[in-house]
Write an enzyme that holds these catalytic residues in place. Structure first.
Site, PDB file in Angstrom:
ATOM      1  N   SER A   1       0.826  -1.176   0.079  1.00  0.00           N
ATOM      2  CA  SER A   1      -0.005   0.209  -0.062  1.00  0.00           C
ATOM      3  C   SER A   1       0.799   1.201  -0.088  1.00  0.00           C
ATOM      4  CB  SER A   1      -1.018  -0.002   1.377  1.00  0.00           C
ATOM      5  OG  SER A   1      -1.892   1.211   1.326  1.00  0.00           O
TER       6      SER A   1
ATOM      7  N   LYS B   1      -4.912   3.543  -2.253  1.00  0.00           N
ATOM      8  CA  LYS B   1      -4.247   2.707  -1.235  1.00  0.00           C
ATOM      9  C   LYS B   1      -4.984   2.454  -0.194  1.00  0.00           C
ATOM     10  CE  LYS B   1      -0.466   2.262  -3.631  1.00  0.00           C
ATOM     11  NZ  LYS B   1       0.232   1.048  -3.831  1.00  0.00           N
TER      12      LYS B   1
ATOM     13  N   TYR C   1      -4.823   9.041  -5.331  1.00  0.00           N
ATOM     14  CA  TYR C   1      -3.908   7.990  -5.137  1.00  0.00           C
ATOM     15  C   TYR C   1      -4.148   7.313  -3.433  1.00  0.00           C
ATOM     16  CZ  TYR C   1       0.824   5.915  -3.766  1.00  0.00           C
ATOM     17  OH  TYR C   1       1.993   5.136  -3.393  1.00  0.00           O
TER      18      TYR C   1
HETATM   19  N1  LIG Z   1       8.257   5.082  -4.767  1.00  0.00           N
HETATM   20  C1  LIG Z   1       7.465   5.600  -3.692  1.00  0.00           C
HETATM   21  O1  LIG Z   1       7.670   6.823  -2.915  1.00  0.00           O
HETATM   22  C2  LIG Z   1       6.340   4.706  -3.064  1.00  0.00           C
HETATM   23  C3  LIG Z   1       5.758   5.110  -1.596  1.00  0.00           C
HETATM   24  C4  LIG Z   1       4.739   4.168  -1.157  1.00  0.00           C
HETATM   25  C5  LIG Z   1       4.179   3.487  -1.949  1.00  0.00           C
HETATM   26  N2  LIG Z   1       4.740   2.932  -3.045  1.00  0.00           N
HETATM   27  C6  LIG Z   1       4.248   1.721  -3.593  1.00  0.00           C
HETATM   28  O2  LIG Z   1       5.283   0.714  -3.875  1.00  0.00           O
HETATM   29  C7  LIG Z   1       5.090  -0.022  -5.030  1.00  0.00           C
HETATM   30  C8  LIG Z   1       5.966   0.186  -5.781  1.00  0.00           C
HETATM   31  O3  LIG Z   1       6.411   1.275  -6.320  1.00  0.00           O
HETATM   32  P1  LIG Z   1       7.889   2.110  -6.876  1.00  0.00           P
HETATM   33  O4  LIG Z   1       7.839   3.369  -6.729  1.00  0.00           O
HETATM   34  O5  LIG Z   1       8.818   0.859  -6.759  1.00  0.00           O
HETATM   35  O6  LIG Z   1       7.197   1.883  -8.446  1.00  0.00           O
HETATM   36  P2  LIG Z   1       7.955   1.527  -9.978  1.00  0.00           P
HETATM   37  O7  LIG Z   1       9.500   2.174  -9.868  1.00  0.00           O
HETATM   38  O8  LIG Z   1       7.175   2.374 -10.998  1.00  0.00           O
HETATM   39  O9  LIG Z   1       7.728   0.303 -10.408  1.00  0.00           O
HETATM   40  C9  LIG Z   1       6.200  -0.371 -10.449  1.00  0.00           C
HETATM   41  C10 LIG Z   1       6.492  -1.913 -10.937  1.00  0.00           C
HETATM   42  O10 LIG Z   1       5.025  -2.139 -11.082  1.00  0.00           O
HETATM   43  C11 LIG Z   1       4.787  -2.644 -12.305  1.00  0.00           C
HETATM   44  N3  LIG Z   1       3.450  -2.066 -12.943  1.00  0.00           N
HETATM   45  C12 LIG Z   1       2.954  -1.203 -13.005  1.00  0.00           C
HETATM   46  N4  LIG Z   1       1.717  -0.988 -13.443  1.00  0.00           N
HETATM   47  C13 LIG Z   1       1.494  -2.431 -13.686  1.00  0.00           C
HETATM   48  C14 LIG Z   1       0.329  -3.408 -14.141  1.00  0.00           C
HETATM   49  N5  LIG Z   1      -0.588  -2.721 -14.454  1.00  0.00           N
HETATM   50  N6  LIG Z   1       0.574  -4.416 -14.263  1.00  0.00           N
HETATM   51  C15 LIG Z   1       1.552  -5.305 -13.823  1.00  0.00           C
HETATM   52  N7  LIG Z   1       2.563  -4.436 -13.389  1.00  0.00           N
HETATM   53  C16 LIG Z   1       2.572  -3.241 -13.152  1.00  0.00           C
HETATM   54  C17 LIG Z   1       6.064  -1.644 -13.419  1.00  0.00           C
HETATM   55  O11 LIG Z   1       6.595  -2.428 -14.432  1.00  0.00           O
HETATM   56  P3  LIG Z   1       5.638  -2.064 -15.888  1.00  0.00           P
HETATM   57  O12 LIG Z   1       5.414  -0.352 -16.014  1.00  0.00           O
HETATM   58  O13 LIG Z   1       6.426  -2.533 -16.943  1.00  0.00           O
HETATM   59  O14 LIG Z   1       4.412  -2.688 -15.860  1.00  0.00           O
HETATM   60  C18 LIG Z   1       7.142  -2.044 -12.285  1.00  0.00           C
HETATM   61  O15 LIG Z   1       7.591  -3.294 -12.183  1.00  0.00           O
HETATM   62  C19 LIG Z   1       3.738   0.674  -5.868  1.00  0.00           C
HETATM   63  O16 LIG Z   1       2.407   0.046  -5.278  1.00  0.00           O
HETATM   64  C20 LIG Z   1       3.878   2.231  -5.286  1.00  0.00           C
HETATM   65  O17 LIG Z   1       2.314   2.787  -5.174  1.00  0.00           O
HETATM   66  C21 LIG Z   1       5.740   3.634  -3.697  1.00  0.00           C
END
Ligand SMILES: NC(=O)c1ccc[n+]([C@@H]2O[C@H](COP(=O)([O-])OP(=O)(O)OC[C@H]3O[C@@H](n4cnc5c(N)ncnc54)[C@H](OP(=O)(O)O)[C@@H]3O)[C@@H](O)[C@H]2O)c1
Length: 278
Positions: free
Chosen positions: A142, A160, A156
């Site tokens: 989340s 979540k 967003y």
């Molecule tokens: N970074 C932050 O600050 C943060 C903070 C709180 C929570 N989060 C959560 O943590 C998780 C990972 O975030 P991140 O920052 O590591 O994101 P990221 O760098 O954009 O990586 C996202 C991953 O999810 C895949 N993805 C996205 N949409 C998809 C779909 N419809 N079907 C299948 N795969 C999909 C992407 O690959 P493809 O695009 O090739 O599909 C990629 O592998 C997310 O749920 C995000 O909301 C992140």
């Protein structure tokens, strides 16, 4: 023996960011890992990294989590790659930042599709296998924004929070079948996803972040390590670092204080942005 040694793990969202860091850490700890995402090239690169990190076997499947048919079609691919499943990590997702009246019309639906319904599709496809074997774990990723929604993140944060509510109900349901459900609430994390999100931030959100004493950016490796710990220790509410724990505690025990604090930060940042624009 390491908890993850020999475990068969599917990491959805494993091609970049937090999911990629987690996949590599678990491979190092002896897990067999299958990564899933939409983009094939990124997946191939991560599979090569997994083979360097641990003996495997490892694999990849490509699907769009928002398309239930595409997720179901990957079931055999996961079975071929891992020979079964012990741990399912739902880590895909994305964020866009905008005021409620400024956001493009489809932002609210798109956030729900990617951050909530996408995980529902994945759980409903792979969860029955864990139920049938009466064991395993599901981790839903989340966001801290679900516990403390902030200015500019209405679409967003709501998506979540929906995921967190789904997870709690799922946890009760699957506990009866010996399957554990944990939710992790990452803080701001340095990933390609954050870089994308930054491109959507209005000036007021940049000002809030730069002036806030609470906003700390964590590495994907640190967040991944805390997700692994949450799965291993069966923590229904997983957090990364002292700052996240402090924020979550203040929000829970003193919500009025938290609101006064955030409202003051927002007022100051919006005034600063207006001055800078004039
Ligand atoms: N970074 C932050 O600050 C943060 C903070 C709180 C929570 N989060 C959560 O943590 C998780 C990972 O975030 P991140 O920052 O590591 O994101 P990221 O760098 O954009 O990586 C996202 C991953 O999810 C895949 N993805 C996205 N949409 C998809 C779909 N419809 N079907 C299948 N795969 C999909 C992407 O690959 P493809 O695009 O090739 O599909 C990629 O592998 C997310 O749920 C995000 O909301 C992140």
């Amino acid at each position: 023996m390491d908890y993850f040694s020999g475990k068969r793990v599917l990491v959805v969202g494993g091609s970049r960011g937090i999911g990629r860091a987690l996949a590599i850490q678990l491979a190092r700890r002896g897990a067999r890992v299958c990564v899933a995402a939409r983009g094939g090239d990124d997946l191939d690169r991560v599979v090569a990294e997994l083979h360097t990190a641990g003996p495997g076997p490892h694999g990849r499947v490509a699907f769009d989590a928002t398309d239930a048919g595409s997720v179901a079609a990957a079931r055999d691919g996961v079975r071929d790659a891992l020979g079964g499943l012990d741990v399912l990590v739902c880590g895909s997702g994305s964020a866009r930042c905008a005021g409620v009246f400024d956001a493009p019309d489809d932002d609210f639906r798109r956030m729900l599709d990617v951050n909530y319904l996408g995980h529902v599709n994945v759980v409903r496809t792979f969860g029955p296998e864990l139920v049938a074997q009466r064991g395993g774990a599901i981790c839903l990723v989340s966001s801290l924004a679900a516990l403390m929604p902030i200015y500019g993140y209405a679409a967003y944060a709501a998506s979540k929070a929906a995921l967190a509510a789904f997870a709690e109900s799922l946890r009760q349901e699957l506990k009866l079948h010996g399957v554990r459900v944990v939710v992790h609430y990452p803080p701001t994390t340095d990933t390609p996803g954050l870089a994308e999100e930054n491109r959507t931030k209005p000036p007021a959100v940049w000002a809030i972040e730069s002036q806030s004493g609470w906003n700390k950016i964590h590495s994907a490796d640190r967040v991944a390590a805390s997700i692994a710990a949450a799965i291993e220790r069966d923590q229904p509410l997983g957090l990364t670092g002292f700052d996240s724990r402090l924020l979550a505690t203040v929000m829970r025990l003193a919500p009025g204080f938290f609101r006064r604090m955030t409202d003051a930060e927002v007022r100051k940042a919006v005034a600063h942005t207006a001055r800078a624009a004039s």
